[in-house]
Design an enzyme around this catalytic site. Sequence first.
Site, PDB file in Angstrom:
ATOM      1  N   ASP A   1       5.067 -41.274  20.277  1.00  0.00           N
ATOM      2  CA  ASP A   1       5.627 -39.917  20.266  1.00  0.00           C
ATOM      3  C   ASP A   1       6.651 -39.761  19.146  1.00  0.00           C
ATOM      4  O   ASP A   1       7.647 -40.471  19.082  1.00  0.00           O
ATOM      5  CB  ASP A   1       6.276 -39.629  21.618  1.00  0.00           C
ATOM      6  CG  ASP A   1       6.831 -38.214  21.697  1.00  0.00           C
ATOM      7  OD1 ASP A   1       6.591 -37.414  20.768  1.00  0.00           O
ATOM      8  OD2 ASP A   1       7.494 -37.910  22.705  1.00  0.00           O
TER       9      ASP A   1
ATOM     10  N   SER B   1      11.027 -33.141  26.093  1.00  0.00           N
ATOM     11  CA  SER B   1      11.234 -32.613  24.756  1.00  0.00           C
ATOM     12  C   SER B   1      12.672 -32.079  24.612  1.00  0.00           C
ATOM     13  O   SER B   1      13.625 -32.752  24.996  1.00  0.00           O
ATOM     14  CB  SER B   1      10.199 -31.518  24.484  1.00  0.00           C
ATOM     15  OG  SER B   1      10.137 -31.190  23.115  1.00  0.00           O
TER      16      SER B   1
ATOM     17  N   HIS C   1       3.151 -36.994  22.549  1.00  0.00           N
ATOM     18  CA  HIS C   1       4.218 -36.174  23.124  1.00  0.00           C
ATOM     19  C   HIS C   1       3.730 -35.392  24.340  1.00  0.00           C
ATOM     20  O   HIS C   1       4.540 -34.922  25.146  1.00  0.00           O
ATOM     21  CB  HIS C   1       4.750 -35.203  22.066  1.00  0.00           C
ATOM     22  CG  HIS C   1       5.978 -34.454  22.489  1.00  0.00           C
ATOM     23  ND1 HIS C   1       7.159 -35.079  22.819  1.00  0.00           N
ATOM     24  CD2 HIS C   1       6.210 -33.116  22.639  1.00  0.00           C
ATOM     25  CE1 HIS C   1       8.062 -34.177  23.154  1.00  0.00           C
ATOM     26  NE2 HIS C   1       7.510 -32.973  23.057  1.00  0.00           N
TER      27      HIS C   1
END
Length: 622
Positions: free
Chosen positions: A198, A135, A314
Amino acid sequence: METETSCQNNFEMSEMLATFLGSTPLLEEAWRLCSIANTKFPGAYLVEQIGSVAYVAFSGRQRDSGSDQSSRNLVPLDAENAGLFAPLYRHSEAEEPIKVHNRMLKLFLSIFPRLQIQIAALMGKVKSIVITGQSIGGTIASLSALWLLCHLQSMSSPISTVLCITFGSPLLGNEALRRSIIRERWGGNFCHVVSKHDIMPRLLFAKIVNHVSKIQTLLNFWHWCMVSPHVIVTGLSSQLPDDLKDAIFHCVLKDLELLTQAEEPLSGSLFRPFGSYVFCCEEGAICVENAASVVKMMYLMLATGSPSCSIEDHLMYGDYVAKVSKQVLKARNFHEEGLPDSSYEAGVALALQSSELIDKEPVKDLCFSRQNSNLRKEVAIMAKDCLQMAQNDHKPNLTAANLAIKLSKIVPFRAEIEWYKTCCDEADDQMGYYDSFKLKGGSRREARVNLNRHKLAGFWNSVILMLENNKLPHDFDRRAKWVNASQFYKLLVEPLDIADYYRTGMHRKHGHYIDHGRERRYEIFDKWWRDRSVPDEENKRSKFASLTQDSCFWARVEEAREWLDNVRSESDVTKRHLLWHKIDMFEKYARKLIENKEVSKDVLAKNSSFSRWMEEWKELKS
């Protein structure tokens, strides 16, 4: 034209790179440490040494996520970083400044002092450093890897490899950053793992200003989930409001679609992908490097998903990494009855299978239903076109080879100009190369030389255009053959450009040549020559150069001639003193060139502009 076999190899290589990563411990170790960093080191990172490899893993749970209305702001990389990224800085004002995500840069700078100390402690202990993160932590990892690559370039270090592996990280910077990384040949140091649906790595392609509060809620949700890495992800997004999921998903999908449909791919995006992108799904992984193809694959894969999938994916990198690693240990089964007869089509088909975008029998997948089959067929067709476009990244070397053939074909034009210079230097009028062309430009012989001058300019302008449009290898401007060829062309032909500029009176209309008339290609060739890896020879010349080593020397002479005329008529003492100083500085510069024998003998010809200027200058001083 490329052969079918070479085309097939391009696609095989994309699958092979993903397979290589899956067959080594790199991906699994990187993800394991990312998971630990997410759980135990919020807002920070951890360092772990495994044998001769050191891992630096940044947490995806950063305190300042940058989700306010400035979240897409880019700032120049050289604005506030004390030279940390010096090799990447732009080389001239004409180049677009390198810019990166404002908040990501601030996050990196906040941890940099401690990171620098820990990296220094690893020197001499390890041979490789892997910098990783999920991330937002992945984007900080990219900045950290860029800093380390810049740092190692300026020193002798036992560290031979720096690799950055990110998982679902948002984009970092603009096109200038991507080009600089390519120029330094660092693209292979970055591997961005992106799961099929994602939405995080796709967010900054979209205009998200109207969804800032929703994105902040989404980031908080992800951060909360990262605390418990073993939580069952499927269905977890049901905790978020449907309108939030739908708004973000369709905003990103729409803007991605617009980008892929633009006449010039990515022309509407502030951000650009760089490095290799490894797209993971149930079927395996595929690696794509071409920036436009990366964006198109992001769009096509997201188009087959749903708002819930885009959020849950994600959090599923651990599952994807494990599957990729396991699947390289077993034979791959092709979903069709057999491979296509064409080796090229077979290569495309294998790549499509790895991306899980081929149209096959429906499998148990909560993100899809049978009613999506028509969409999947359309996506499969577009994905095939995308992968065919991606293989164009492997054509630049072929283009460069063909360009070398074209270079050989313009040699006669250059040779005629060389012959013309020799004739001028040996002529009875003793004017030399520059003055002969300037004063006799209307003659038949000079007209022929002028035509060759324009032909050579056309060739070199086309070379620059191809390079700037990524049609040539990324290191083209560092290859000795082309650096030396462009330098010889510049030294031979630019004096003729200067002569033509002053003969036609362009200096009276636009100003002097160096500031107002010099072609951009010469400035680019200056940079190529400065940046070449071979150092200047220190041996002193024993005879005068065949070509004056300052291609703008005659332009400086023309300016000095004007100064000399002005100093005779200038009544203002201050202005007269300034002109006198300029003339004196030019004389010292010219004498140094002559002393070092860095001028051609035409400069010292009895009736050359320079020789006549020197005589006038001596008279004025006496």
